[in-house]
Design a protein around this motif. Structure first.
Motif, PDB file in Angstrom:
ATOM      1  N   ASP A 280     -60.655   6.952  -9.539  1.00 55.17           N
ATOM      2  CA  ASP A 280     -60.715   8.282 -10.150  1.00 55.17           C
ATOM      3  C   ASP A 280     -62.133   8.520 -10.648  1.00 55.17           C
ATOM      4  OD1 ASP A 280     -60.972   6.775 -12.480  1.00 55.17           O
ATOM      5  OD2 ASP A 280     -58.907   7.109 -13.119  1.00 55.17           O
ATOM      6  N   ASP A 281     -62.326   9.574 -11.418  1.00 57.18           N
ATOM      7  CA  ASP A 281     -63.677   9.934 -11.871  1.00 57.18           C
ATOM      8  C   ASP A 281     -63.976   9.464 -13.290  1.00 57.18           C
ATOM      9  OD1 ASP A 281     -64.167  11.254  -9.454  1.00 57.18           O
ATOM     10  OD2 ASP A 281     -63.221  13.090 -10.170  1.00 57.18           O
ATOM     11  N   ARG A 282     -63.128   8.609 -13.858  1.00 51.37           N
ATOM     12  CA  ARG A 282     -63.331   8.206 -15.249  1.00 51.37           C
ATOM     13  C   ARG A 282     -64.584   7.356 -15.428  1.00 51.37           C
ATOM     14  NH1 ARG A 282     -58.465   8.404 -18.491  1.00 51.37           N
ATOM     15  NH2 ARG A 282     -56.661   8.956 -17.222  1.00 51.37           N
ATOM     16  N   CYS A 283     -64.851   6.484 -14.463  1.00 51.26           N
ATOM     17  CA  CYS A 283     -65.938   5.521 -14.644  1.00 51.26           C
ATOM     18  C   CYS A 283     -66.794   5.444 -13.392  1.00 51.26           C
ATOM     19  CB  CYS A 283     -65.358   4.145 -14.973  1.00 51.26           C
ATOM     20  SG  CYS A 283     -66.624   2.886 -15.252  1.00 51.26           S
ATOM     21  N   ASN A 284     -68.010   5.906 -13.482  1.00 53.62           N
ATOM     22  CA  ASN A 284     -68.943   5.850 -12.367  1.00 53.62           C
ATOM     23  C   ASN A 284     -69.525   4.449 -12.256  1.00 53.62           C
ATOM     24  OD1 ASN A 284     -70.657   6.600 -10.287  1.00 53.62           O
ATOM     25  ND2 ASN A 284     -72.249   7.328 -11.675  1.00 53.62           N
ATOM     26  N   GLY A 285     -69.295   3.785 -11.130  1.00 54.79           N
ATOM     27  CA  GLY A 285     -69.852   2.452 -10.922  1.00 54.79           C
ATOM     28  C   GLY A 285     -68.906   1.317 -11.232  1.00 54.79           C
ATOM     29  N   CYS A 286     -67.682   1.626 -11.655  1.00 50.08           N
ATOM     30  CA  CYS A 286     -66.711   0.554 -11.899  1.00 50.08           C
ATOM     31  C   CYS A 286     -66.120   0.056 -10.582  1.00 50.08           C
ATOM     32  CB  CYS A 286     -65.572   1.051 -12.790  1.00 50.08           C
ATOM     33  SG  CYS A 286     -66.049   1.263 -14.523  1.00 50.08           S
ATOM     34  N   LEU A 287     -65.643  -1.171 -10.604  1.00 49.37           N
ATOM     35  CA  LEU A 287     -64.969  -1.714  -9.440  1.00 49.37           C
ATOM     36  C   LEU A 287     -63.641  -0.986  -9.230  1.00 49.37           C
ATOM     37  CD1 LEU A 287     -65.327  -5.568  -9.985  1.00 49.37           C
ATOM     38  CD2 LEU A 287     -66.667  -4.135  -8.464  1.00 49.37           C
ATOM     39  N   THR A 288     -63.296  -0.750  -7.965  1.00 48.44           N
ATOM     40  CA  THR A 288     -61.954  -0.292  -7.637  1.00 48.44           C
ATOM     41  C   THR A 288     -61.154  -1.510  -7.194  1.00 48.44           C
ATOM     42  OG1 THR A 288     -62.672   0.216  -5.370  1.00 48.44           O
ATOM     43  CG2 THR A 288     -62.661   2.031  -6.960  1.00 48.44           C
ATOM     44  N   SER A 289     -59.902  -1.567  -7.598  1.00 52.79           N
ATOM     45  CA  SER A 289     -59.113  -2.756  -7.288  1.00 52.79           C
ATOM     46  C   SER A 289     -57.646  -2.398  -7.096  1.00 52.79           C
ATOM     47  CB  SER A 289     -59.260  -3.816  -8.388  1.00 52.79           C
ATOM     48  OG  SER A 289     -58.932  -3.266  -9.658  1.00 52.79           O
ATOM     49  N   LEU A 290     -57.001  -3.191  -6.247  1.00 56.15           N
ATOM     50  CA  LEU A 290     -55.588  -3.038  -5.931  1.00 56.15           C
ATOM     51  C   LEU A 290     -54.896  -4.351  -6.253  1.00 56.15           C
ATOM     52  CD1 LEU A 290     -53.289  -1.363  -4.557  1.00 56.15           C
ATOM     53  CD2 LEU A 290     -54.043  -2.368  -2.379  1.00 56.15           C
TER      54      LEU A 290
ATOM     55  N   ASP B 286     -47.106   6.844 -12.539  1.00 53.74           N
ATOM     56  CA  ASP B 286     -47.574   6.717 -13.917  1.00 53.74           C
ATOM     57  C   ASP B 286     -49.072   6.412 -13.909  1.00 53.74           C
ATOM     58  OD1 ASP B 286     -45.045   7.151 -14.849  1.00 53.74           O
ATOM     59  OD2 ASP B 286     -44.648   5.067 -15.410  1.00 53.74           O
ATOM     60  N   THR B 287     -49.788   6.976 -14.864  1.00 55.27           N
ATOM     61  CA  THR B 287     -51.241   6.779 -14.942  1.00 55.27           C
ATOM     62  C   THR B 287     -51.647   6.474 -16.379  1.00 55.27           C
ATOM     63  OG1 THR B 287     -51.646   9.154 -15.281  1.00 55.27           O
ATOM     64  CG2 THR B 287     -51.703   8.340 -13.003  1.00 55.27           C
ATOM     65  N   GLY B 288     -52.854   5.960 -16.512  1.00 53.60           N
ATOM     66  CA  GLY B 288     -53.398   5.681 -17.833  1.00 53.60           C
ATOM     67  C   GLY B 288     -54.817   5.180 -17.698  1.00 53.60           C
ATOM     68  N   ALA B 289     -55.331   4.575 -18.747  1.00 55.49           N
ATOM     69  CA  ALA B 289     -56.703   4.064 -18.725  1.00 55.49           C
ATOM     70  C   ALA B 289     -56.770   2.749 -19.476  1.00 55.49           C
ATOM     71  CB  ALA B 289     -57.666   5.070 -19.339  1.00 55.49           C
ATOM     72  N   LEU B 290     -57.607   1.861 -18.963  1.00 52.91           N
ATOM     73  CA  LEU B 290     -57.939   0.599 -19.608  1.00 52.91           C
ATOM     74  C   LEU B 290     -59.434   0.653 -19.879  1.00 52.91           C
ATOM     75  CD1 LEU B 290     -56.938  -2.233 -20.469  1.00 52.91           C
ATOM     76  CD2 LEU B 290     -57.492  -3.032 -18.177  1.00 52.91           C
ATOM     77  N   GLY B 291     -59.800   0.983 -21.100  1.00 55.66           N
ATOM     78  CA  GLY B 291     -61.205   1.247 -21.388  1.00 55.66           C
ATOM     79  C   GLY B 291     -61.653   2.483 -20.623  1.00 55.66           C
ATOM     80  N   ASP B 292     -62.738   2.342 -19.868  1.00 53.53           N
ATOM     81  CA  ASP B 292     -63.259   3.445 -19.062  1.00 53.53           C
ATOM     82  C   ASP B 292     -62.603   3.536 -17.689  1.00 53.53           C
ATOM     83  OD1 ASP B 292     -65.116   4.306 -20.975  1.00 53.53           O
ATOM     84  OD2 ASP B 292     -66.593   2.830 -20.320  1.00 53.53           O
ATOM     85  N   THR B 293     -61.773   2.567 -17.357  1.00 59.66           N
ATOM     86  CA  THR B 293     -61.209   2.491 -16.016  1.00 59.66           C
ATOM     87  C   THR B 293     -59.796   3.067 -15.971  1.00 59.66           C
ATOM     88  OG1 THR B 293     -62.497   0.480 -15.588  1.00 59.66           O
ATOM     89  CG2 THR B 293     -60.677   0.957 -14.084  1.00 59.66           C
ATOM     90  N   GLY B 294     -59.585   4.037 -15.108  1.00 57.04           N
ATOM     91  CA  GLY B 294     -58.260   4.617 -14.947  1.00 57.04           C
ATOM     92  C   GLY B 294     -57.380   3.746 -14.083  1.00 57.04           C
ATOM     93  N   TRP B 295     -56.065   3.827 -14.314  1.00 62.38           N
ATOM     94  CA  TRP B 295     -55.122   3.089 -13.482  1.00 62.38           C
ATOM     95  C   TRP B 295     -53.959   3.985 -13.078  1.00 62.38           C
ATOM     96  CZ3 TRP B 295     -50.317   3.162 -15.611  1.00 62.38           C
ATOM     97  CH2 TRP B 295     -50.200   3.186 -17.001  1.00 62.38           C
ATOM     98  N   GLU B 296     -53.332   3.613 -11.958  1.00 58.08           N
ATOM     99  CA  GLU B 296     -52.167   4.328 -11.465  1.00 58.08           C
ATOM    100  C   GLU B 296     -51.158   3.318 -10.937  1.00 58.08           C
ATOM    101  OE1 GLU B 296     -50.865   7.601  -8.022  1.00 58.08           O
ATOM    102  OE2 GLU B 296     -52.966   7.002  -8.255  1.00 58.08           O
ATOM    103  N   VAL B 297     -49.887   3.531 -11.240  1.00 55.19           N
ATOM    104  CA  VAL B 297     -48.824   2.689 -10.707  1.00 55.19           C
ATOM    105  C   VAL B 297     -48.445   3.213  -9.322  1.00 55.19           C
ATOM    106  CG1 VAL B 297     -46.457   1.867 -11.003  1.00 55.19           C
ATOM    107  CG2 VAL B 297     -47.936   2.137 -13.001  1.00 55.19           C
ATOM    108  N   LEU B 298     -48.540   2.361  -8.308  1.00 58.52           N
ATOM    109  CA  LEU B 298     -48.184   2.741  -6.939  1.00 58.52           C
ATOM    110  C   LEU B 298     -46.769   2.315  -6.557  1.00 58.52           C
ATOM    111  CD1 LEU B 298     -51.463   1.860  -4.979  1.00 58.52           C
ATOM    112  CD2 LEU B 298     -50.875   3.963  -6.210  1.00 58.52           C
ATOM    113  N   TRP B 299     -46.223   1.338  -7.271  1.00 64.01           N
ATOM    114  CA  TRP B 299     -44.922   0.770  -6.932  1.00 64.01           C
ATOM    115  C   TRP B 299     -44.359   0.102  -8.170  1.00 64.01           C
ATOM    116  CZ3 TRP B 299     -42.392   1.180  -2.323  1.00 64.01           C
ATOM    117  CH2 TRP B 299     -41.322   0.335  -2.084  1.00 64.01           C
ATOM    118  N   PRO B 300     -43.070   0.117  -8.411  1.00 63.35           N
ATOM    119  CA  PRO B 300     -41.992   0.585  -7.540  1.00 63.35           C
ATOM    120  C   PRO B 300     -41.752   2.078  -7.659  1.00 63.35           C
ATOM    121  CG  PRO B 300     -41.058  -0.363  -9.520  1.00 63.35           C
ATOM    122  CD  PRO B 300     -42.548  -0.543  -9.623  1.00 63.35           C
ATOM    123  N   PRO B 301     -41.027   2.654  -6.705  1.00 60.54           N
ATOM    124  CA  PRO B 301     -40.698   4.072  -6.786  1.00 60.54           C
ATOM    125  C   PRO B 301     -39.665   4.329  -7.883  1.00 60.54           C
ATOM    126  CG  PRO B 301     -39.599   3.071  -4.910  1.00 60.54           C
ATOM    127  CD  PRO B 301     -40.505   2.019  -5.486  1.00 60.54           C
ATOM    128  N   ALA B 302     -39.556   5.591  -8.275  1.00 61.35           N
ATOM    129  CA  ALA B 302     -38.598   5.945  -9.318  1.00 61.35           C
ATOM    130  C   ALA B 302     -37.173   5.611  -8.902  1.00 61.35           C
ATOM    131  CB  ALA B 302     -38.722   7.433  -9.654  1.00 61.35           C
TER     132      ALA B 302
END
Length: 199
Positions: free
Chosen positions: A43-53, A7-23
């Motif tokens: 992803d390419d939504r926001c140039n210069g944003c922090l990447t986080s896990l 599953d994917t989406g965006a929080l403001g300019d920052t994109g997010w993806e669900v890595l877990w749990p599996p379907a």
């Protein structure tokens, strides 16, 4: 609808993806090992944003299954799993190779979190631990090629508590304003992280 891997989406300019749990949750019990694991900013939504896990409360066995199911990229920030318990996969943190490791943990908690084992893992990967038991609320913002931890606000400081107010919202607003004035937030699109104390 159930949130699941992919599953994917965006929080403001920052994109997010669900890595877990599996379907298909075969062999995964409800609770810590079914934690939602999010990847932000890869992803390419926001140039210069922090990447986080964000690793939720995932334990070592499920962390290993996660690595077998998806690609774990290098990130700027990792939210350490389960308050820094010793039930961790060193290999996962090596793959993430984060600059900052956020540990949400209560002061003098009875579990001994974060554990020496987890702190050793972070040290071995060159990840700086930022702990709510020692640092209070922490503000992170993008700064050049690596994340900049702004030092203008720390809720662990008596002075900062008095100037920021008691609520997390007023503290965050004060930090954002102070960081911008200090040049710690070079652009409107810089990502901000606030870690709150938990037991």
């Amino acid at each position: 609808d159930q949130v699941r891997q992919g599953d994917t989406g965006a929080l403001g300019d920052t994109g997010w993806e669900v890595l877990w749990p599996p379907a298909r949750m075969t062999g995964i019990e409800p609770g810590n090992d079914a934690s939602l694991i999010f990847l932000f900013g890869d992803d390419d939504r926001c140039n210069g944003c922090l990447t986080s896990l964000f690793l939720g409360d995932l334990g070592q066995e499920s962390q290993s299954r996660l690595m077998g199911a998806v690609r774990i990229p290098q990130v700027d920030v990792v939210k350490v799993a389960h308050h820094g318990s010793k039930d961790q996969s060193a290999r996962l943190y090596q793959q993430a190779h984060a600059t900052i490791g956020l540990i949400g943990v209560g002061a003098e908690n009875e579990y001994g979190h974060p554990t020496p084992e987890l702190l050793d893992i972070l040290t071995s990967t060159g990840t700086t631990a930022v702990r709510t038991d020692l640092d209070g609320i922490a503000l992170l913002a993008a700064g050049g090629t690596s994340p900049l931890r702004t030092s203008v606000c720390s809720s662990a400081s008596t002075t900062s508590r008095a100037s920021c107010g008691r609520s997390a919202g007023s503290f965050a607003r004060h930090c954002i304003t102070s960081a911008a004035r200090a040049g710690g937030m070079p652009g409107r699109r810089s990502a901000i992280g606030v870690a709150s104390s938990v037991s």
